[in-house]
Motif scaffolding. Structure first.
Motif, mmCIF file in Angstrom:
data_model
loop_
_atom_site.group_PDB
_atom_site.id
_atom_site.type_symbol
_atom_site.label_atom_id
_atom_site.label_comp_id
_atom_site.label_asym_id
_atom_site.label_seq_id
_atom_site.Cartn_x
_atom_site.Cartn_y
_atom_site.Cartn_z
ATOM 1 N N LEU A 90 0.796 -1.228 -0.025
ATOM 2 C CA LEU A 90 -0.002 0.067 -0.040
ATOM 3 C C LEU A 90 0.964 1.016 -0.017
ATOM 4 C CD1 LEU A 90 -2.760 1.514 0.381
ATOM 5 C CD2 LEU A 90 -2.581 1.145 2.632
ATOM 6 N N GLU A 91 1.778 1.324 0.951
ATOM 7 C CA GLU A 91 2.695 2.495 0.979
ATOM 8 C C GLU A 91 3.546 2.815 -0.263
ATOM 9 O OE1 GLU A 91 5.301 2.385 4.413
ATOM 10 O OE2 GLU A 91 5.433 4.577 4.508
ATOM 11 N N SER A 92 3.588 1.816 -1.168
ATOM 12 C CA SER A 92 4.564 2.136 -2.231
ATOM 13 C C SER A 92 3.595 2.645 -3.429
ATOM 14 C CB SER A 92 4.988 0.625 -2.834
ATOM 15 O OG SER A 92 4.072 -0.092 -3.315
ATOM 16 N N VAL A 93 2.482 2.761 -3.317
ATOM 17 C CA VAL A 93 1.831 3.318 -4.406
ATOM 18 C C VAL A 93 0.904 4.479 -3.858
ATOM 19 C CG1 VAL A 93 1.031 1.015 -5.406
ATOM 20 C CG2 VAL A 93 -0.530 1.879 -3.818
ATOM 21 N N ILE A 94 1.241 4.809 -2.649
ATOM 22 C CA ILE A 94 0.498 6.186 -2.161
ATOM 23 C C ILE A 94 1.007 7.248 -3.046
ATOM 24 C CG2 ILE A 94 0.273 7.676 -0.402
ATOM 25 C CD1 ILE A 94 0.064 5.216 1.409
#
Ligand SMILES: Cc1ncc(COP(=O)(O)O)c(C=O)c1O
Length: 382
Positions: free
Chosen positions: A141-145
């Protein structure tokens, strides 16, 4: 759609077919709920209602959230819509500006991607893995924010993989939402269908900050076998619910007055039939999983909730069966339809071409026959 058209055609030709394609309980709506609807008609409760739903149903929804989820909402924070699908659609319309990013994991429920596009949003699909039960990992998730991230759609338990999120990951996801200030639409329509005594967590319970950003969505379709009545609901921040209500009031007005009375009875009346359905679904889940254990070329993640199993059948791709070469999930669904007279949904529809989805919202007898046929068809390799 293509498979379902073919399956219908074959059935119309009198071919006996086992249908694993359905997305709704095979049980009937409980009688006390039907009676409430009949009474509503007889009493003339057949007119427009407030756009966001009748006060007594909204009060029952507030109570349901308190009772089942330990979530405190006021009636003004609740919208009743024509199905949970309609609530999600209206919320996305309310929160998305053109170009805003709408995040969700693959495999995903088919409508998320289209609803995001209808709201002029940009769908951002997060890859998940069978080893993680197909849950969105906080790292992924963090990688696409990005600075365009507007909303994450979470689905627990999930369609199609039967995924149930654990508390640890929900906490990590909530932290990311609070840190980067994006909304979460928490789609909990399969909440009542959870197996092995597992617990359902609503992400909005994890603190005031995350509650301020979360719209919790639920409905009566799956828990009470009421798919055709079209009642779903959502609760969340007042400004989001107000905006979704204005949108709803200008496109569909209120959900059906009669169905609202039925939903009121579903939420406030006896709950024994929910447990009867749950017990039966769990029995079927155990059986269908045991049958897939026997099929060497299919691996699966044991469904923890909902009524689907989502086996990975990609070990068969590139192989030929009874003269038919299978290269993807569509070929597999087509082959099993023609050869085994079994209808199921290709995983490509859910953004996961390695898999196929079978619904076990059908009788145990059908499941036995269908799995016998699938096993036979997959052993016919040449
Ligand atoms: C994950 C998920 N969310 C929402 C819905 C919509 O349910 P309804 O609009 O019937 O309330 C479905 C229906 O299949 C679903 O699978």
């Amino acid at each position: 759609m293509a498979i379902s058209v073919k399956a219908k055609q074959m059935r119309a030709e009198g071919i006996d077919m086992v249908d694993f394609g359905v997305g709704e309980p095979d049980f009937d709506t409980p009688n006390h709920i039907k009676d409430a609807a009949i009474a509503a008609v007889k009493e003339g409760f057949t007119k427009y209602t407030p756009a966001s739903g009748i006060p007594e149903l909204k009060a029952a929804i507030v109570e349901k959230f308190q009772r089942d989820n330990k979530l405190e909402y006021t009636p003004a924070q609740v919208i009743v819509s024509c199905g949970a699908k309609h609530s999600i659609h209206n919320i996305l319309q309310a929160v998305c500006d053109p170009g805003d990013e709408v995040l969700f994991g693959a495999p995903y429920w088919v409508s998320y991607i289209e609803m995001a596009k209808l709201a002029a949003g940009v769908p951002i699909i997060i890859e998940t893995h069978p080893a993680d039960n197909y849950c969105i990992s906080p790292d992924a998730l963090e990688s696409v924010i990005s600075d365009r991230t507007k909303v994450l759609i979470l689905n627990t338990p999930s369609n199609p993989a039967g995924t149930v999120y654990n508390l640890e990951w929900l906490k990590a996801i909530a932290e990311l939402a609070v840190k980067h200030q994006f909304y979460i639409i928490s789609d909990e329509v399969y909440e009542k269908l959870i197996y092995d005594g597992r617990k359902h967590y609503s992400i909005a319970t994890l603190g005031d900050d995350i509650k301020e950003l979360t719209i919790t969505v639920n409905g009566v379709s799956k828990a009470y076998a009421m798919t055709g009545w079209r009642i779903g609901y959502a609760a969340g921040p007042r400004d989001v619910i107000d905006a979704a209500t204005r949108i709803q009031s200008h496109n569909t007005s209120n959900p059906s007055s009669i169905s609202q009375k039925a939903a009121l009875q579903a939420l406030t009346g006896p709950q024994d039939e929910v447990n009867i359905m749950l017990t039966e679904f769990e029995k079927r889940r155990d059986y269908i999983a045991s049958r897939f254990d026997e099929i060497e070329t299919a691996s699966y993640v044991r469904p923890q909730g909902a009524f689907y199993i989502f086996p990975d059948v990609s070990a068969n791709y590139g192989k030929t069966f009874a003269g038919t070469r299978i290269t993807n999930s569509m070929d597999m669904a087509d082959y099993l339809l023609q050869k085994a007279r079994v209808a199921l949904v290709p995983g490509a529809a859910f953004g996961c071409d390695n898999c196929v989805r079978l619904s076990f919202a059908t009788s145990l007898e059908n499941i036995v026959t269908g799995l016998d046929r699938i096993q036979q068809a997959l052993s016919d390799r040449n």
